[in-house]
Structures are given as structure tokens and as C-alpha cells.
Design a protein around this motif. Structure first.
Motif, short mmCIF file in Angstrom:
data_model
loop_
_atom_site.label_atom_id
_atom_site.label_comp_id
_atom_site.label_asym_id
_atom_site.label_seq_id
_atom_site.Cartn_x
_atom_site.Cartn_y
_atom_site.Cartn_z
N LEU A 38 -11.17 -0.37 4.27
CA LEU A 38 -10.44 -1.53 4.42
C LEU A 38 -9.46 -1.42 2.98
N PHE A 39 -9.87 -0.96 1.94
CA PHE A 39 -9.12 -0.78 0.52
C PHE A 39 -7.73 0.01 1.17
N MET A 40 -7.90 0.89 1.83
CA MET A 40 -6.90 1.85 2.27
C MET A 40 -5.80 1.11 3.18
N PHE A 41 -6.56 0.25 3.92
CA PHE A 41 -5.69 -0.57 4.96
C PHE A 41 -5.00 -1.62 4.07
N PHE A 42 -5.36 -2.15 2.83
CA PHE A 42 -4.45 -2.88 2.07
C PHE A 42 -3.52 -2.13 1.40
N ILE A 45 -0.84 -1.74 3.58
CA ILE A 45 0.04 -2.93 4.08
C ILE A 45 1.29 -3.12 2.89
N GLY A 46 0.84 -2.71 1.91
CA GLY A 46 1.79 -2.90 0.83
C GLY A 46 3.13 -1.75 0.54
N LYS A 64 14.36 -0.39 -3.90
CA LYS A 64 13.17 -0.69 -3.04
C LYS A 64 11.95 -0.88 -3.94
N PHE A 65 10.96 -1.88 -3.61
CA PHE A 65 9.71 -1.70 -4.53
C PHE A 65 8.73 -1.80 -3.24
N VAL A 66 7.44 -1.29 -3.66
CA VAL A 66 6.43 -1.51 -2.88
C VAL A 66 6.02 -2.86 -3.24
N ASP A 67 5.12 -3.50 -2.20
CA ASP A 67 4.78 -4.85 -2.30
C ASP A 67 3.31 -5.01 -3.41
N PRO A 68 3.44 -5.59 -4.34
CA PRO A 68 2.46 -5.42 -5.52
C PRO A 68 1.20 -6.38 -5.18
N LEU A 69 1.10 -7.23 -4.32
CA LEU A 69 0.19 -8.18 -3.96
C LEU A 69 -1.04 -7.48 -3.48
N PRO A 70 -0.94 -6.61 -2.39
CA PRO A 70 -1.95 -6.01 -2.03
C PRO A 70 -2.80 -4.95 -2.90
N GLN A 71 -2.02 -4.68 -3.98
CA GLN A 71 -2.55 -3.85 -4.75
C GLN A 71 -3.60 -4.55 -5.72
N ALA A 72 -2.91 -5.55 -6.08
CA ALA A 72 -3.72 -6.58 -6.85
C ALA A 72 -4.92 -7.02 -6.11
#
Lengths: 112, 512
Positions: A38-42, A45-46, A64-72
Motif C-alpha cells: 500500500l505504501f508503494m501504491f501511494f 500515485i504521487g 514539473k513537480f511530483v505530488d507531495p501529498l501522498p508522500q506525507a
């Protein structure tokens, strides 16, 4: 797309372990595998192709930036996972002290 | 009112940490502090319910406002259903905590007990207040992990086994929920419940949404112990110390199971006929099979635990019939009646099931056993326990002046009005079997022949235990006042209308 599928396969591997193994430590390992998938899935996603870490300094208007929210989210979920795993292991150790075995077929007093 | 909302999480969390750090130094502190804090929170939640003007209140953590109409902060959302749940959680929490002062004396590590207890309350308060789906998951895990530890608190063979089983199934359900949060974020790029709902209305990928809904039913069904997922409940609820059993059965399965099913399926997803049918079928199965499994039990707490499954079935069919009527576009007022019946039964169940577990604890405290075959004739020496237990038994089996009668009656009327006659018949017959089962419990424990006990040893439970039981017994009758027209319109109907009018909940987006 393949990475997403592999991630889901890893989730199913963990689920298979939880459902078929008879050793309480192996069941816990199955749960940990599910959690890591699941962590890898998150993290996937980002992910953005060619994206960089989202730190805004000068002259970064068009990058371009990666999405920081899934990392948090993953960081928070890892901390929760630590608590869950610690709790599982603590109970497993206590069970071993009481029954002298890890086999769930021998630890079956309760019939829910 | 807005600025008071975070107190529900901050106070129990701070209490837990304070007790963990200083509990051993000041024995009085660790006993008095949880009860005092929970009493204050109970008062606060009753103040909310009295002064509530059917609006929705929002607290932004850190004061981050929305950017381009997209909410980026974490919100606490206080609406009717949240207030109702807060009242239940904090009231039953306060009474169990006060009961525990006498009950938990014989265990070692009292400070850990109170710290975990406060953590569990903080987690449940967070779940019902959170308006953000990941924040909700974090609070859900706080409540769940502390409940795993509390189930194993006595550290004996059976308790450890029950706790391990509970943990494995609880972890599975948490992973299903986390997977769903990932899928929802992938699809909508938002974590706010109202925002997700708005985005899904605009563009619906039907297959993905059905997948997510079914995974949510599995996840929350495992937490709420509905029938295909019920295997952990009788073990875990009967292994925990009695005040914790009362919390688990009375509050936890509602706050992290039923409440979330209601909240997400009414306020986040669109109601579809198939999902409504699935929920109703699961509810019917748990109502019928739960009570059939309960008949053969001779352990007092296991019997009560199986009845929890059955009574949760009533709540779910109340909700499910409402969803079915709404999905078919039927008469909205019958849907509202059915949902109100479900919510009313949930409130009542918290009170009488909490009381029954506290009674079981008092019997175990004085006699040292909870096997019905060994007990008998306790009514003479334990008058308070006996009479409160009788009133709770009559409430759960639906005898008229008590609250359980009215909520079951509302559900049955709604089922008949919606023309689900099989459900009506099943609900009535399950109620009769429940009555039979509780007559057995009463007769074997409090009436009948006195077994060869040392009579001098058996006396009434200590003051704090009696106090909690008496308050809950009064509430068993008092809650039936909620059916009286003036009070009903003020509380229940508002709660139901915020639920079934999804646009009401979406208003929070415009209020930001």
C-alpha cells in the motif's frame, strides 16, 4: 501500468500469506507485506514523469513537480504501521511464553 | 462554538500523556483525571445538542483557508450526526471510566489502563469529528490500536489469543480502508469528504466507485462485526475487562464501523439500489444469525457479545431500508422515519448494552465467575445489580416503557410501510428470541435457586460501580422521551435531514 499491477499482486501475496499460513509470525509478515504494497501504491500515485521534488525557489515556474501529498500520507501511515507491528509482535511474544508454540492450530481455545 | 470543537480531541489526548508520565507519582490524579475530563466533555456535548441550531460548524486546523475554492487544510466538521455520536461516546466513556475506579483496582498497571482508555476516547472523538478522509483513518487507527491493547489487558491465555485474532482482522480492515483512500485520492485528487463528493458528482467512473464501495463495506463491516465478518467480536468483547467491554460493544463498533458506513454512504457516495440492497442483506443476516448464535451461550459476556451483532443488524436494516426507499425514489418521509429508527436504536443500544456489560462485570467482581450454570439467586444479595440488569434486559428485548421498544417499533413500522414484509416478520421474531435469551440470563443469574456460595462474601458492588449502573438504568427509561414530538423534532429529525439531503453537507464547501 505494470507497476500498479505489480503493486496489487504484492497486496494479494500478503493477503494469501495471512489467509493460508499457520504460524503467527508468518501471519504478521503477511500483514506487513500488504502494508508495504500500500505504501508503494501511494508513492506511485504521487509520481509524475520527470518531476522533481516540490521545493519552490526562484525560476521554477514551468518545471514539473511530483505530488507531495501522498508522500506525507505515506510518512504518517508508516508511523501507524510501526505501532501496529509493534503491538502484533508484543502479543506474539506473550503468546509464545504462554503456549510455547507459534502454531495457531495449537493455540485454539476460543471458538468465535 | 467553533473554537470548542478541538477540545474533544485535545483534552483526552493530553490526559493520556499526563497519566503516562505522572500517573505513578500521583495515584489520585490517575483515577480522578479521566473521569473529570470525560464528565466535562459529556457536559460540553450536551451543551452542543441543546444549543444546536441545525447548522454545520467547521474548525480549520492551523487556519489554512481554501485556495481557488479547493480545501487544502484539515477540517473538523460538527453536524447533527457528529453531535449525537459525541454525546454517546463521552457519556458511556465517562460512566465506564467512573466504574473502572473500583473495578480496575485488582490489576497491576492502572496508569496504563487509564492512558489507553483516554487514547481510545480521543481516537473515537476524532473519527466522528473529522471531515477529511485520511485524518479519519489516523484517528480510527488510534482508537483501534488502543483497543487491541485493552483487550489483552489481563494477559492471560485466552485474552492474548482473542487480542491476536482481533488484531489480524482489524489490520486487514484497516488496509482495505487505506487502499480505498489511495484509490479515492488517485481518482479525485482530494481528501476532503465534501470535496470528493462534489468531484464524483461531476464525473463518475461507475466501475471504480462500485469497487471502492464494496471494499468500504468489507472494511467497515469488519470493524463493526457485521455477520460475514463477525468472527473476532465474541472473543474480543468477552475477553476485555468489563468497563472496556462496555466501551467496545457500546461505542467502538458504532463509532468506527456503523457511523462511518452512514457518513460515507450518505454524504460521500450517491445512493444506488444495488449497494443499498447489499447493506440491507448484510444487516438482515447479522440480525438473524447473531441472535441464533447467542441462544446456546452459557458464558454471560459471550451471550451479550453475540447480541451486539444482532442489535447492530437492526441499526443496519433501519439505515438500509432508508437507502432502498431513497434509491427507488419513494416517499422521503418514510425513508427519514426508517433512518431515524436506526439512529435511535444505535443510541439506545449504547446505553443498554453498556449497562449489561457493566452488570456482567459486577457479577464477576463479586462471585469470580460468569458461567451461567454456576450462578443463581443473586437478586437478594445484589439488589442494585439485579434491578438495573432487569431494566436493561427489558430494554434490549423491547418491553414497552423502555427505550428499545420504541426504536424497534419505528424500524418495524418503516419496514412495513416500505412493504418489506419478510424483514418486518424477521425483525419481530428476532425480538422475541432476544426476549427468550434474556429471560434465561435473568433466571440463571439473579433468580432461581441460590447456589452454594459463601453468603457473607457476596455483597453489593462498590459505590462507583453502582453509580454508573443506576445512571444508565435511568437513561434506559429516559431515552424513550426522545419519541415525544417536541423533543423528536429538535434532535432526531434534524440529524436525519442533514443525512438524506446530501447538498446540506456539501454546504460546508461554500462556508469555508
Amino acid at each position: 501500468m505494470t507497476t500498479y499491477l505489480l503493486c496489487f499482486v504484492l497486496f494479494l501475496v500478503g493477503l494469501f500469506g495471512v489467509l493460508t499460513k499457520r504460524n503467527i509470525i508468518k501471519i504478521a509478515i503477511g500483514l506487513i507485506i500488504m502494508e508495504l504494497s500500500l505504501f508503494m501504491f501511494f508513492a506511485l500515485i504521487g509520481y509524475v514523469d520527470n518531476g522533481i521534488a516540490p521545493i519552490i525557489v526562484e525560476k521554477t515556474e514551468n518545471t514539473k513537480f511530483v505530488d507531495p501529498l501522498p508522500q506525507a500520507i505515506v510518512l504518517t501511515a508508516i508511523v501507524i504501521g510501526l505501532a501496529t507491528t509493534a503491538m502484533l509482535m508484543a502479543i506474539a511474544i506473550r503468546l509464545y511464553k504462554k503456549y510455547n508454540t507459534f502454531d495457531i492450530r495449537k493455540i485454539a481455545n476460543l471458538k468465535g | 462554538m467553533n473554537s470548542l470543537i478541538p477540545l474533544f480531541i485535545i483534552l483526552p489526548l493530553a490526559t493520556a500523556i499526563l497519566i503516562m508520565l505522572f500517573g505513578r507519582l500521583a495515584k489520585v490524579l490517575q483515577k480522578a483525571l479521566p473521569s473529570a475530563v470525560l464528565l466535562f466533555l459529556t457536559g460540553l456535548s450536551f451543551y452542543f445538542i441543546i444549543s444546536w441550531d441545525s447548522g454545520i460548524y467547521i474548525y480549520e486546523i492551523g487556519g489554512w483557508g481554501p485556495i481557488d475554492n479547493i480545501p487544502i487544510s484539515i477540517y473538523f466538521v460538527l453536524d447533527g450526526l457528529s453531535i449525537l455520536m459525541l454525546c454517546i461516546i463521552n457519556l458511556v466513556g465517562f460512566l465506564s471510566g467512573f466504574y473502572a475506579i473500583s473495578y480496575i483496582k485488582r490489576y497491576t498497571g492502572e496508569n496504563k489502563f487509564y492512558a489507553l482508555f483516554c487514547l481510545m476516547i480521543a481516537g473515537m472523538n476524532g473519527v466522528v469529528l473529522s471531515g477529511d478522509i485520511f485524518n479519519l483513518y489516523v484517528y480510527l487507527e488510534i482508537a483501534a490500536i488502543s483497543s487491541y491493547a485493552l483487550v489483552a489487558f489481563e494477559v492471560e491465555k485466552e485474552k492474548l489469543e482473542a487480542s491476536y485474532k482481533y488484531q489480524v482482522l482489524g489490520c486487514l480492515s484497516s488496509f482495505f480502508i487505506l487502499l480505498n483512500i489511495g484509490l479515492l485520492y488517485w481518482y479525485t485528487k482530494s481528501l476532503n469528504i465534501a470535496d470528493i463528493s462534489r468531484i464524483m458528482e461531476a464525473s463518475a467512473n461507475k466501475n471504480l466507485i462500485i469497487f471502492i464501495q464494496i471494499l468500504f463495506i468489507a472494511g467497515f463491516g469488519l470493524k463493526a462485526a457485521l455477520i460475514p465478518f463477525h468472527a473476532w467480536l465474541p472473543d474480543a468483547h468477552s475477553s476485555a475487562p468489563s468497563p472496556i467491554s462496555a466501551m467496545l460493544s457500546g461505542v467502538l463498533i458504532k463509532a468506527i464501523g456503523i457511523y462511518l458506513i452512514i457518513r460515507l454512504f450518505f454524504n460521500m457516495f450517491d445512493i444506488t439500489y444495488e449497494i443499498a440492497l447489499l447493506i440491507t442483506v448484510i444487516g438482515t443476516l447479522s440480525m438473524v444469525i447473531g441472535v441464533l448464535l447467542a441462544i446456546g451461550q452459557w458464558d454471560m459476556k459471550r451471550l451479550l457479545a453475540y447480541h451486539s451483532i444482532s442489535q447492530m443488524g437492526y441499526v443496519i436494516i433501519g439505515i438500509g431500508i432508508g437507502m432502498l426507499i431513497l434509491a427507488k425514489g419513494g416517499n422521503k418521509s418514510w425513508a427519514a422515519l426508517s433512518i431515524a429508527g436506526g439512529l435511535f436504536h444505535m443510541t439506545n443500544h449504547a446505553v443498554f448494552k453498556g449497562l449489561l456489560f457493566l452488570n456482567a462485570g459486577a457479577v464477576e467482581y463479586t462471585t469470580g465467575t460468569r458461567n451461567l450454570k454456576e450462578l443463581g439467586g443473586l437478586s437478594g444479595s445484589m439488589p442494585v445489580t439485579s434491578s438495573t440488569s432487569l431494566s436493561a434486559s427489558m430494554a434490549i428485548s423491547g418491553i414497552p416503557p423502555f427505550n428499545g421498544f420504541f426504536s424497534k417499533l419505528i424500524i418495524i413500522i418503516a419496514a412495513a410501510k416500505a412493504q418489506y414484509f419478510l424483514l418486518t416478520f424477521l425483525a419481530i421474531s428476532v425480538s422475541i428470541i432476544t426476549l427468550a435469551s434474556f429471560l434465561k440470563l435473568q433466571k440463571k443469574t439473579f433468580y432461581g435457586k441460590l447456589k452454594n456460595w459463601n453468603l457473607n462474601k457476596i455483597k453489593e458492588a462498590p459505590f462507583t460501580m453502582c453509580f454508573s449502573m443506576i445512571v444508565l438504568a435511568i437513561l434506559c427509561i429516559g431515552l424513550s422521551l426522545l419519541i415525544i414530538p417536541g423533543i423528536r423534532e429538535n434532535i432526531m429529525i434534524h440529524v436525519v435531514y442533514t443525512l438524506i439531503n446530501k447538498s446540506n453537507y456539501l454546504l460546508i464547501l461554500s462556508e469555508l
